[in-house]
Design a protein around this motif. Structure first.
Motif, PDB file in Angstrom:
ATOM      1  N   HIS A 159       2.959  -1.191  -2.409  1.00  0.00           N
ATOM      2  CA  HIS A 159       1.940  -2.154  -1.991  1.00  0.00           C
ATOM      3  C   HIS A 159       1.240  -1.616  -0.741  1.00  0.00           C
ATOM      4  O   HIS A 159       1.830  -0.870   0.049  1.00  0.00           O
ATOM      5  CB  HIS A 159       2.575  -3.500  -1.659  1.00  0.00           C
ATOM      6  CG  HIS A 159       3.258  -4.162  -2.811  1.00  0.00           C
ATOM      7  ND1 HIS A 159       2.585  -4.624  -3.923  1.00  0.00           N
ATOM      8  CD2 HIS A 159       4.570  -4.435  -3.041  1.00  0.00           C
ATOM      9  CE1 HIS A 159       3.446  -5.152  -4.775  1.00  0.00           C
ATOM     10  NE2 HIS A 159       4.653  -5.044  -4.267  1.00  0.00           N
TER      11      HIS A 159
ATOM     12  N   THR B 123     -10.075  -3.326  -3.013  1.00  0.00           N
ATOM     13  CA  THR B 123      -9.562  -3.979  -4.204  1.00  0.00           C
ATOM     14  C   THR B 123      -8.247  -4.681  -3.897  1.00  0.00           C
ATOM     15  O   THR B 123      -7.494  -4.286  -3.009  1.00  0.00           O
ATOM     16  CB  THR B 123      -9.357  -2.977  -5.352  1.00  0.00           C
ATOM     17  OG1 THR B 123      -8.455  -1.954  -4.921  1.00  0.00           O
ATOM     18  CG2 THR B 123     -10.671  -2.349  -5.769  1.00  0.00           C
ATOM     19  N   ALA B 124      -7.978  -5.738  -4.655  1.00  0.00           N
ATOM     20  CA  ALA B 124      -6.782  -6.551  -4.406  1.00  0.00           C
ATOM     21  C   ALA B 124      -5.538  -5.867  -4.930  1.00  0.00           C
ATOM     22  O   ALA B 124      -5.567  -5.180  -5.963  1.00  0.00           O
ATOM     23  CB  ALA B 124      -6.945  -7.921  -5.058  1.00  0.00           C
ATOM     24  N   ASP B 125      -4.444  -6.051  -4.218  1.00  0.00           N
ATOM     25  CA  ASP B 125      -3.153  -5.549  -4.673  1.00  0.00           C
ATOM     26  C   ASP B 125      -2.651  -6.437  -5.800  1.00  0.00           C
ATOM     27  O   ASP B 125      -2.876  -7.641  -5.811  1.00  0.00           O
ATOM     28  CB  ASP B 125      -2.154  -5.564  -3.512  1.00  0.00           C
ATOM     29  CG  ASP B 125      -0.759  -5.124  -3.922  1.00  0.00           C
ATOM     30  OD1 ASP B 125      -0.640  -4.259  -4.814  1.00  0.00           O
ATOM     31  OD2 ASP B 125       0.214  -5.644  -3.353  1.00  0.00           O
ATOM     32  N   SER B 126      -1.954  -5.824  -6.740  1.00  0.00           N
ATOM     33  CA  SER B 126      -1.322  -6.582  -7.813  1.00  0.00           C
ATOM     34  C   SER B 126       0.147  -6.761  -7.448  1.00  0.00           C
ATOM     35  O   SER B 126       0.916  -5.809  -7.458  1.00  0.00           O
ATOM     36  CB  SER B 126      -1.446  -5.819  -9.151  1.00  0.00           C
ATOM     37  OG  SER B 126      -0.729  -6.487 -10.150  1.00  0.00           O
ATOM     38  N   HIS B 127       0.543  -7.979  -7.126  1.00  0.00           N
ATOM     39  CA  HIS B 127       1.886  -8.217  -6.606  1.00  0.00           C
ATOM     40  C   HIS B 127       2.955  -8.270  -7.690  1.00  0.00           C
ATOM     41  O   HIS B 127       4.115  -8.509  -7.396  1.00  0.00           O
ATOM     42  CB  HIS B 127       1.904  -9.513  -5.793  1.00  0.00           C
ATOM     43  CG  HIS B 127       1.219  -9.374  -4.484  1.00  0.00           C
ATOM     44  ND1 HIS B 127       1.794  -8.776  -3.397  1.00  0.00           N
ATOM     45  CD2 HIS B 127      -0.033  -9.721  -4.102  1.00  0.00           C
ATOM     46  CE1 HIS B 127       0.943  -8.774  -2.378  1.00  0.00           C
ATOM     47  NE2 HIS B 127      -0.164  -9.342  -2.784  1.00  0.00           N
TER      48      HIS B 127
ATOM     49  N   ALA C 105      -2.989  -7.734   1.572  1.00  0.00           N
ATOM     50  CA  ALA C 105      -3.520  -8.164   0.279  1.00  0.00           C
ATOM     51  C   ALA C 105      -4.385  -7.127  -0.413  1.00  0.00           C
ATOM     52  O   ALA C 105      -4.529  -7.168  -1.637  1.00  0.00           O
ATOM     53  CB  ALA C 105      -4.320  -9.461   0.456  1.00  0.00           C
ATOM     54  N   LYS C 106      -4.987  -6.197   0.343  1.00  0.00           N
ATOM     55  CA  LYS C 106      -5.965  -5.300  -0.260  1.00  0.00           C
ATOM     56  C   LYS C 106      -5.681  -3.842   0.071  1.00  0.00           C
ATOM     57  O   LYS C 106      -5.134  -3.521   1.122  1.00  0.00           O
ATOM     58  CB  LYS C 106      -7.380  -5.658   0.217  1.00  0.00           C
ATOM     59  CG  LYS C 106      -7.870  -7.009  -0.266  1.00  0.00           C
ATOM     60  CD  LYS C 106      -9.293  -7.267   0.195  1.00  0.00           C
ATOM     61  CE  LYS C 106      -9.796  -8.616  -0.320  1.00  0.00           C
ATOM     62  NZ  LYS C 106     -11.192  -8.870   0.113  1.00  0.00           N
ATOM     63  N   TRP C 107      -6.096  -2.975  -0.855  1.00  0.00           N
ATOM     64  CA  TRP C 107      -6.067  -1.545  -0.632  1.00  0.00           C
ATOM     65  C   TRP C 107      -7.235  -1.144   0.261  1.00  0.00           C
ATOM     66  O   TRP C 107      -8.127  -1.950   0.531  1.00  0.00           O
ATOM     67  CB  TRP C 107      -6.140  -0.799  -1.964  1.00  0.00           C
ATOM     68  CG  TRP C 107      -5.024  -1.115  -2.905  1.00  0.00           C
ATOM     69  CD1 TRP C 107      -5.068  -1.958  -3.976  1.00  0.00           C
ATOM     70  CD2 TRP C 107      -3.687  -0.613  -2.848  1.00  0.00           C
ATOM     71  NE1 TRP C 107      -3.842  -2.018  -4.595  1.00  0.00           N
ATOM     72  CE2 TRP C 107      -2.976  -1.203  -3.928  1.00  0.00           C
ATOM     73  CE3 TRP C 107      -3.021   0.266  -2.001  1.00  0.00           C
ATOM     74  CZ2 TRP C 107      -1.634  -0.928  -4.173  1.00  0.00           C
ATOM     75  CZ3 TRP C 107      -1.678   0.545  -2.249  1.00  0.00           C
ATOM     76  CH2 TRP C 107      -1.004  -0.044  -3.310  1.00  0.00           C
TER      77      TRP C 107
END
Length: 238
Positions: A183, A231-235, A225-227
């Motif tokens: 993450h 873009t959003a992280d996929s948890h 939360a983001k890279w």
């Protein structure tokens, strides 16, 4: 033989037993590891220098990394590929920057893009450089950590400055065979401390701690939360 001499011999013998025991434990760990020995150096290098610069910069938001110094790994060690202006330093760490018990210590696939803030660049980055220099000089894992101990004891390696931290926000990284790029997260470098006094590693706590006794520090990690590309992280990734 005089009692003083006998005591001296006993102390030396005990120290030798402890030292050999540590070496045997390190060898036993290596024997069980999926990567028991160092691979050929070429497998740790990135042939395209520009690609390594881009990967290193992906560790932090562009607003941070665009003016950062960038270091790349060459056959003789890390060298500056791009001079910076803001005091940050970005690079791609290799597997040997981990702790002595890391089972993938010699994994040649590992690529850890990271950007250090000025305090970490001054006082944590020298540890990474020292580890790399020892490895590229042909030292074993056990010998590398012996060299680090000597460097700490002689004050060759500096004490960590308050506020030392880094960004690890690259989705192109590869941190190990289990989690891949894991993450996006921030890391804070603190002189060795009790992680529980920070509430780290407790149920529900957002703070993760990695206590590295051989490096004489504790690393606190906070996922975000983001890279770095927004873009959003996929948890659901582990």
């Amino acid at each position: 033989m005089k009692p003083v001499i006998l005591r001296t011999i006993s102390i030396i013998s005990l120290a030798l037993v402890i030292l050999l025991g540590a070496a045997w434990r390190a060898q036993a760990l290596d024997a069980k590891a999926p990567y028991p020995t160092m691979a050929p150096l070429e497998q740790y290098l990135i042939a395209d220098r520009d690609a390594e610069v881009t990967l290193a910069r992906s560790a932090a938001p562009e607003s941070v990394s665009r003016d950062a110094e960038v270091m790349v790994l060459a056959p003789h060690g890390y060298e500056t590929a791009v001079k910076g202006k803001n005091g940050f330093v970005c690079m791609v760490e290799r597997s040997w920057t981990a702790g002595i018990d890391f089972p993938e210590f010699w994994n040649p696939k590992l690529r850890g893009p990271i950007c250090f803030n000025p305090a970490a660049a001054r006082t944590y980055l020298p540890l990474t450089i020292k580890k790399t220099d020892l490895v590229l000089a042909g030292r074993s894992k056990a010998q590398m950590f012996e060299g680090l101990k000597a460097a700490f004891d002689s004050k060759e390696l500096p004490a960590l400055e308050p506020g030392a931290m880094s960004y690890m926000l690259s989705r192109q990284g590869y941190l190990n065979d289990t989690v891949g790029h894991w993450h996006p997260h921030l890391m804070f470098f603190i002189p060795q401390t009790d992680a529980q006094t920070w509430g780290a590693n407790l149920p529900g706590s957002p703070l993760i701690a990695d206590e590295q006794a051989t490096d004489r520090l504790t690393i606190f990690m906070v996922t975000v939360a983001k890279w770095s590309d927004g873009t959003a992280d996929s948890h659901d990734q582990h």
